[in-house]
Design an enzyme around this catalytic site. Sequence first.
Site, PDB file in Angstrom:
ATOM      1  N   LYS A 151       0.848  -1.340  -0.146  1.00  9.87           N
ATOM      2  CA  LYS A 151      -0.025   0.093   0.128  1.00  9.87           C
ATOM      3  C   LYS A 151       0.976   1.191   0.016  1.00  9.87           C
ATOM      4  CE  LYS A 151      -4.859  -0.345   2.159  1.00  9.87           C
ATOM      5  NZ  LYS A 151      -5.352  -0.398   3.094  1.00  9.87           N
ATOM      6  N   VAL A 152       0.467   2.180  -0.969  1.00  8.59           N
ATOM      7  CA  VAL A 152       1.387   3.361  -1.200  1.00  8.59           C
ATOM      8  C   VAL A 152       0.486   4.608  -0.834  1.00  8.59           C
ATOM      9  CG1 VAL A 152       2.833   4.646  -2.723  1.00  8.59           C
ATOM     10  CG2 VAL A 152       3.080   2.146  -2.252  1.00  8.59           C
TER      11      VAL A 152
END
Length: 215
Positions: free
Chosen positions: A83-84
């Site tokens: 997840k960014v």
Amino acid sequence: MKFFLDTAIVEDIKNAVQLGMCDGVTTNPTLIMKSGRDHMEVIKEISSIVDGPISVEGNGMTADEMIKEGKEFSTWGKNIVVKVPMTEEGLKAVRVLEKEGIKTNVTLVFSPSQALLAAKAGASYVSPFVGRLDDISHDGMFLVDEIKQIYSNYGYKTEIIVASIRHPLHVVEAAKAGADIATIPAKVLSLMWNHPLTDKGIQKFLEDSKKNEKH
Ligand code: G3P
């Protein structure tokens, strides 16, 4: 439509897997905190239970930090997605990680322009947060419609994960909008099969069944 569980509580995940309702899992630092478990330990356990993608989020703020964390997370299981956050640095990290074969999920997305950038950067997943938009009197599901239209116009392969789901209608509306995935809290999943008329109907059939036994 795929259902992901939005939790790091292993018992809830096992229950959803047993029901055939868990095509993947999403986590974030808040959900890890709620699990009360060590981050790496709980993600490894989830990854051993669920075949589908497991989204894992760190706390890096620069692209280099996110890339370093992402590479580390990807060793925690065969199905890890990094997840960014939806920032300029996040977009740089997405390009690098995806080129290296590590899937990314761009999170904290609140506008169609952010979702367009995530797709152009090559993200595997994008996560519009519908509940948090509803909380500030914006129509969260309208954002999902807009993203779906933009991605369809250009054939982007980025999958839409409807996140920040608060109630069963969010899941239904995500399905109507054609979202690829809804990531669902365990509590909301359990509300989806409830209906008072079902309970009433079962009760009536049980009563009549007992009467039949007397004949
Ligand atoms: O998947 C993102 C989600 O966990 C955020 O949900 O309820 O904190 O807005 P919420």
